[in-house]
Write an enzyme that holds these catalytic residues in place. Structure first.
Site, PDB file in Angstrom:
ATOM      1  N   TYR A 173      39.795  38.992  -9.033  1.00 16.29           N
ATOM      2  CA  TYR A 173      39.382  37.580  -9.020  1.00 16.29           C
ATOM      3  C   TYR A 173      40.540  36.693  -8.552  1.00 16.29           C
ATOM      4  CZ  TYR A 173      37.243  33.207 -10.723  1.00 16.29           C
ATOM      5  OH  TYR A 173      36.709  31.937 -10.824  1.00 16.29           O
ATOM      6  N   LYS A 177      40.399  34.418  -5.155  1.00 19.41           N
ATOM      7  CA  LYS A 177      40.480  32.955  -5.158  1.00 19.41           C
ATOM      8  C   LYS A 177      41.703  32.468  -4.367  1.00 19.41           C
ATOM      9  CE  LYS A 177      36.657  32.033  -7.392  1.00 19.41           C
ATOM     10  NZ  LYS A 177      35.552  31.313  -6.730  1.00 19.41           N
TER      11      LYS A 177
END
Ligand code: NAD
Length: 268
Positions: A173, A177
């Protein structure tokens, strides 16, 4: 009670805030919103619709979109069940929007399981990148040629606190991002002179349906330690306020920015 008379919020508490609509801010504008069935995407799609915009509301969940449409009768909403990782579905989204796309809010995204890289499964890595990075890129790739025909358009991508630091999630993640930030800045740089604006928000904790699991004792221990400074989670409306600012003409001079909408968490 005026602001001057409002009592100061308790330390650590989020100041009281009431959404104030800017009626007509999106009148005559077509905006694609992904993840519109839940959380930040739903709040953003709702605000645009209530401020007079035509919303192309995209989600993988028919049930969530049905609920969204029912809650916005009288607004200009076209709901589309579509998976942003699927090229055919992306083409359908662009075709539904039509010849003019004024805005694209890339909000659909998924969490990881807080796994550090040495414990990473290919499945988690690929699933998270597919939605958060590939999906975001595919919609930008498809929408930008349409925006270039009118010489205007505003794109807002959704990064995260995990795009600003290494302690807010697992490796997949966090890396995904950070990739969203790179995509945002590159695209802002490339197409700014053609009249497009491309920005991202980096939300802190928001009350939504996103699923965060803990698949690793090390990941759990490290991330939970860092969460000691976590601000109070906010309602999704607070993120919609930041995203619609960037999408709207009020963002006129903002291009390539990563706007932390986190109550100051990233300043800690
Ligand atoms: N909630 C938070 O605290 C937080 C913090 C930082 C960043 N974010 C980011 O905000 C964005 C929205 O998250 P949320 O918290 O509102 O989550 P959510 O789970 O409440 O909503 C996300 C929506 O996206 C949809 N979706 C998922 N995959 C999709 C796909 N492939 N195609 C189309 N739709 C898809 C889901 O069905 C869901 O309705 C995500 O990008 C997330 O990473 C959230």
């Amino acid at each position: 009670m005026s602001d001057a008379q409002s009592p100061a919020p308790a330390p650590g508490a989020t100041p009281a805030w009431t959404e104030r609509l800017d009626h007509g801010r999106f009148a005559g504008k077509t905006v694609i919103v992904t993840g519109a069935g839940s959380g930040i995407g739903r709040a953003t799609a709702s605000r645009i619709a209530r401020e007079g915009g035509r919303v192309i509301a995209v989600d993988v969940s028919q049930e969530r979109l049905d609920e969204f449409v029912a809650a916005h009768s009288g607004s200009d909403v076209e709901a589309l069940v579509a998976d942003i990782t699927d090229d055919e579905a992306v083409a359908r989204i662009i075709a539904t929007a039509g010849d003019v796309i004024d805005g694209l809010a890339n909000i659909a995204g998924i969490m990881d399981d807080m796994t550090p890289v040495a414990e990473m499964s290919d499945a988690v890595w690929q699933r998270v990148f597919r939605v958060n990075v590939d999906g975001t890129m595919k919609l930008m790739r498809a929408a930008i040629p349409v925006m270039l025909t009118t010489g205007r358009g505003s794109i807002v991508n959704t990064a995260s606190e995990a795009a600003l630091r290494g302690s807010a999630a697992g490796a997949a993640y966090t890396a995904s991002k950070h990739a969203v930030v790179g995509l945002t800045k590159s695209t802002a740089f490339m197409y700014g002179p053609a009249g497009l604006r491309v920005n991202a928000v980096a939300p802190g904790p928001v009350i939504t349906n996103i699923q965060a699991t803990f698949g690793s004792p090390l990941g759990a221990e490290r991330v939970q330690r860092a969460m000691a400074l976590l601000p109070t989670p906010v309602e999704a409306d607070a993120l919609a306020a930041s995203i619609t600012f960037l999408l709207s003409d009020d963002g006129v001079n903002v291009n390539g920015a990563i706007l932390a909408s986190d109550g100051g968490w990233s300043a800690a």
